[in-house]
Design an enzyme around this catalytic site. Structure first.
Site, PDB file in Angstrom:
ATOM      1  N   SER A  13     -16.306   3.683   1.176  1.00 14.24           N
ATOM      2  CA  SER A  13     -15.304   3.091   2.061  1.00 14.24           C
ATOM      3  C   SER A  13     -14.948   4.066   3.181  1.00 14.24           C
ATOM      4  O   SER A  13     -14.406   5.145   2.914  1.00 14.24           O
ATOM      5  CB  SER A  13     -14.043   2.754   1.246  1.00 14.24           C
ATOM      6  N   TRP A 183      -1.765  -0.373   0.571  1.00  9.70           N
ATOM      7  CA  TRP A 183      -3.203  -0.553   0.766  1.00  9.70           C
ATOM      8  C   TRP A 183      -3.580  -0.156   2.189  1.00  9.70           C
ATOM      9  O   TRP A 183      -2.952  -0.582   3.156  1.00  9.70           O
ATOM     10  CB  TRP A 183      -3.598  -2.015   0.528  1.00  9.70           C
ATOM     11  N   GLY A 184      -4.601   0.667   2.288  1.00  8.49           N
ATOM     12  CA  GLY A 184      -5.168   1.020   3.595  1.00  8.49           C
ATOM     13  C   GLY A 184      -4.623   2.323   4.147  1.00  8.49           C
ATOM     14  O   GLY A 184      -3.450   2.655   3.954  1.00  8.49           O
ATOM     15  N   ASP A 186      -3.934   2.938   7.038  1.00  8.01           N
ATOM     16  CA  ASP A 186      -2.936   2.657   8.082  1.00  8.01           C
ATOM     17  C   ASP A 186      -1.539   2.443   7.500  1.00  8.01           C
ATOM     18  O   ASP A 186      -0.589   2.213   8.242  1.00  8.01           O
ATOM     19  CB  ASP A 186      -3.357   1.451   8.933  1.00  8.01           C
TER      20      ASP A 186
END
Length: 196
Positions: A13, A183-184, A186
């Protein structure tokens, strides 16, 4: 340290690669410990019905631009591999095996694999190329093959992946501070707020 952030990731990822570089800075600022949780993203996708963004044409077009922006923001080198995505099962079993060998081995392994994925991309889906990367990083490729075929290593990766799904993970990277999931890469500012 009483503060802890769990980091569920897969080396395939690119957003996990970005978090790999940024999360330790946040943990250092907040006096928190990172609990590294290698999981198999393909297994998470299969269990949740999610898909890699590269399989969605409109997202795939934007992906490189977005990743380059984030890499610049975090101050890291980034290059998208020509062969992407790859089956990361051997790599993630490797992460589990190296984690069981101790933090020094584990972090040296992650640094080598992430660099070969997203800094100076090489096709780690090819056994010979992976063996070359491992040797350059000071690992014995034959020993690596033995380690990733250890039933305990296989079971641990499967268990962590299933745990991630049970806890609501649907993609990578995913972070937990207590029971709260983010999540992520960002959302790392929210992770930092939760650790503050």
């Amino acid at each position: 340290m009483s503060k802890q952030v769990e980091f569920f990731f897969d080396v395939g990822s690119p957003y996990s690669y970005l978090a790999f570089h940024e999360l330790p800075k946040i943990a250092a600022r907040r006096g928190a410990e990172i609990k590294w949780r290698p999981m198999l993203l393909g297994g998470v996708f299969q269990a949740t019905g999610n898909h890699s963004p590269v399989t969605i044409p409109a997202k795939a077009v934007h992906l490189n631009v977005d990743l380059e922006r984030w890499a610049k923001h975090f101050g890291v080198t980034f290059q998208m591999p020509r062969v992407f995505p790859i089956n990361t099962l051997p790599l993630m079993r490797g992460a589990v095996a190296m984690q069981r060998s101790g933090p020094k081995q584990f972090h040296r392994y992650l640094a080598a694999v992430f660099a070969a994925m997203f800094e100076h991309p090489r096709n780690l889906g090819e056994q010979a190329e992976l063996a070359s990367v491992l040797e350059e990083a000071g690992f014995d490729p034959a020993q690596f093959v033995a380690l990733i075929n250890d039933p305990a290593v296989k079971a641990e990766l499967k268990d962590t992946t299933e745990e991630a799904v049970r806890r609501g993970v649907f993609g990578a990277p995913a972070f937990f501070v207590g029971n709260e999931m983010f999540w992520g890469q960002d959302r790392l500012h929210f992770v930092e707020q939760a650790l503050a």
